[in-house]
Design a protein around this motif. Structure first.
Motif, short mmCIF file in Angstrom:
data_model
loop_
_atom_site.label_atom_id
_atom_site.label_comp_id
_atom_site.label_asym_id
_atom_site.label_seq_id
_atom_site.Cartn_x
_atom_site.Cartn_y
_atom_site.Cartn_z
N SER A 76 0.83 -1.20 0.00
CA SER A 76 0.00 0.00 0.00
C SER A 76 0.87 1.25 0.00
CB SER A 76 -0.91 0.02 1.23
OG SER A 76 -1.57 1.26 1.33
N PRO A 77 0.61 2.17 -0.93
CA PRO A 77 1.34 3.43 -0.88
C PRO A 77 1.01 4.24 0.37
CG PRO A 77 -0.35 3.50 -2.58
CD PRO A 77 -0.32 2.11 -2.06
N VAL A 78 -0.16 4.02 0.94
CA VAL A 78 -0.53 4.73 2.16
C VAL A 78 0.31 4.24 3.34
CG1 VAL A 78 -2.41 5.24 3.77
CG2 VAL A 78 -2.83 5.25 1.31
N ALA A 79 0.62 2.95 3.37
CA ALA A 79 1.48 2.42 4.43
C ALA A 79 2.85 3.11 4.39
CB ALA A 79 1.64 0.91 4.29
N ALA A 80 3.34 3.35 3.19
CA ALA A 80 4.62 4.04 3.04
C ALA A 80 4.55 5.45 3.62
CB ALA A 80 5.04 4.07 1.58
N LEU A 105 2.23 6.44 6.04
CA LEU A 105 1.74 6.40 7.41
C LEU A 105 2.77 5.87 8.40
CD1 LEU A 105 -1.06 6.97 8.78
CD2 LEU A 105 -1.46 4.52 8.63
N LEU A 106 3.57 4.91 7.96
CA LEU A 106 4.49 4.23 8.87
C LEU A 106 5.93 4.68 8.63
CD1 LEU A 106 3.08 0.61 8.49
CD2 LEU A 106 2.56 2.27 10.30
N ASP A 107 6.58 5.10 9.70
CA ASP A 107 7.99 5.49 9.60
C ASP A 107 8.81 4.30 9.10
OD1 ASP A 107 7.41 8.01 10.57
OD2 ASP A 107 7.83 7.45 12.64
N ASP A 108 9.78 4.57 8.26
CA ASP A 108 10.70 3.55 7.75
C ASP A 108 9.99 2.42 7.00
OD1 ASP A 108 12.87 4.92 8.91
OD2 ASP A 108 12.51 3.92 10.82
N SER A 109 8.84 2.71 6.37
CA SER A 109 8.12 1.69 5.61
C SER A 109 8.30 1.93 4.12
CB SER A 109 6.63 1.72 5.95
OG SER A 109 5.93 0.82 5.11
N ASP A 110 8.46 0.83 3.41
CA ASP A 110 8.50 0.91 1.95
C ASP A 110 7.12 0.59 1.36
OD1 ASP A 110 8.34 -1.81 2.44
OD2 ASP A 110 10.11 -2.34 1.26
N GLY A 111 6.12 0.45 2.24
CA GLY A 111 4.77 0.16 1.79
C GLY A 111 4.47 -1.32 1.65
N VAL A 112 5.43 -2.18 1.99
CA VAL A 112 5.22 -3.63 1.93
C VAL A 112 5.11 -4.16 3.36
CG1 VAL A 112 6.14 -5.85 1.15
CG2 VAL A 112 6.53 -3.79 -0.22
N LEU A 113 3.98 -4.79 3.64
CA LEU A 113 3.72 -5.33 4.98
C LEU A 113 3.72 -6.84 4.88
CD1 LEU A 113 0.92 -2.79 5.34
CD2 LEU A 113 2.93 -2.78 6.81
N ARG A 114 4.44 -7.47 5.78
CA ARG A 114 4.56 -8.93 5.75
C ARG A 114 4.00 -9.53 7.03
NH1 ARG A 114 8.53 -6.87 2.73
NH2 ARG A 114 9.06 -7.94 0.80
N GLY A 115 2.96 -10.33 6.88
CA GLY A 115 2.36 -11.03 8.01
C GLY A 115 1.22 -10.28 8.66
N LYS A 116 0.38 -11.05 9.37
CA LYS A 116 -0.79 -10.48 10.04
C LYS A 116 -0.41 -9.45 11.10
CE LYS A 116 -4.69 -13.62 9.91
NZ LYS A 116 -5.50 -14.55 10.72
N ASP A 117 0.67 -9.68 11.81
CA ASP A 117 1.05 -8.73 12.87
C ASP A 117 1.36 -7.37 12.28
OD1 ASP A 117 0.64 -10.59 14.88
OD2 ASP A 117 2.76 -11.15 15.00
N ALA A 118 2.04 -7.34 11.14
CA ALA A 118 2.35 -6.06 10.48
C ALA A 118 1.07 -5.38 10.00
CB ALA A 118 3.31 -6.29 9.33
N LEU A 119 0.15 -6.16 9.44
CA LEU A 119 -1.13 -5.58 9.01
C LEU A 119 -1.92 -5.05 10.19
CD1 LEU A 119 -2.62 -7.90 6.24
CD2 LEU A 119 -1.81 -5.56 6.03
N ARG A 120 -1.94 -5.81 11.27
CA ARG A 120 -2.67 -5.38 12.47
C ARG A 120 -2.14 -4.04 12.96
NH1 ARG A 120 -1.93 -9.62 15.08
NH2 ARG A 120 -3.98 -10.57 14.81
N ALA A 121 -0.84 -3.91 13.05
CA ALA A 121 -0.23 -2.66 13.52
C ALA A 121 -0.56 -1.51 12.59
CB ALA A 121 1.29 -2.84 13.65
N TYR A 122 -0.47 -1.74 11.29
CA TYR A 122 -0.75 -0.70 10.30
C TYR A 122 -2.21 -0.27 10.35
CZ TYR A 122 -1.82 1.00 5.56
OH TYR A 122 -2.28 1.70 4.49
N TRP A 123 -3.12 -1.23 10.30
CA TRP A 123 -4.54 -0.89 10.27
C TRP A 123 -5.01 -0.29 11.59
CZ3 TRP A 123 -6.16 -6.00 7.48
CH2 TRP A 123 -5.82 -5.89 6.12
#
Length: 128
Positions: free
Chosen positions: A36-40, A42-60
């Motif tokens: 998600s370009p929004v993750a890039a 919204l999240l510090d040090d993110s390239d917009g690629v989230l791996r695993g449910k825990d990363a999605l949970r934190a992002y959402w």
């Protein structure tokens, strides 16, 4: 696609509109990869690629904290081979597509995609 794409989209929408991250995550595999370009943004040090449910949970969870009025209206649902695309409007009226690839009924790869018309408000108003 083995499951009913319309039912999937209704459950997805209802979970998001209830701000129930765990209900949304119930449709995702533990090893999901989501971009998600929004993750890039919204999240510090993110390239917009989230791996695993825990990363999605934190992002959402962070997205819902920042956008407490989040609401999605499904505009269309498209089905492919083990793929569903949910076209929706977010709370700001921006058009968004979720492109979701499934295996055994769970999302293993997903992509949040946004209108490429240079509409920065569309990106800024999204959570995903």
């Amino acid at each position: 696609m083995r499951s009913d794409p319309q039912s999937f989209a209704v459950q997805w929408r209802d979970a998001w509109n209830a701000h129930d991250v765990e209900a949304v995550l119930a449709h995702f595999a533990d090893d999901v990869v989501f971009t998600s370009p929004v993750a890039a943004q919204l999240l510090d040090d993110s390239d917009g690629v989230l791996r695993g449910k825990d990363a999605l949970r934190a992002y959402w969870t962070e997205g819902l904290r920042r956008i407490p009025d989040l609401r999605f209206e499904v505009v269309g649902v498209y089905a492919g081979l083990d793929t569903v695309v949910i076209n929706y409007r977010n709370q700001k009226g921006g058009l968004v597509n979720e492109v979701l690839h499934l295996r055994d009924g769970l999302v293993v790869e997903g992509h949040g995609t946004y209108l490429a018309a240079g509409d920065d408000d569309n990106l800024a108003g999204a959570t995903r």
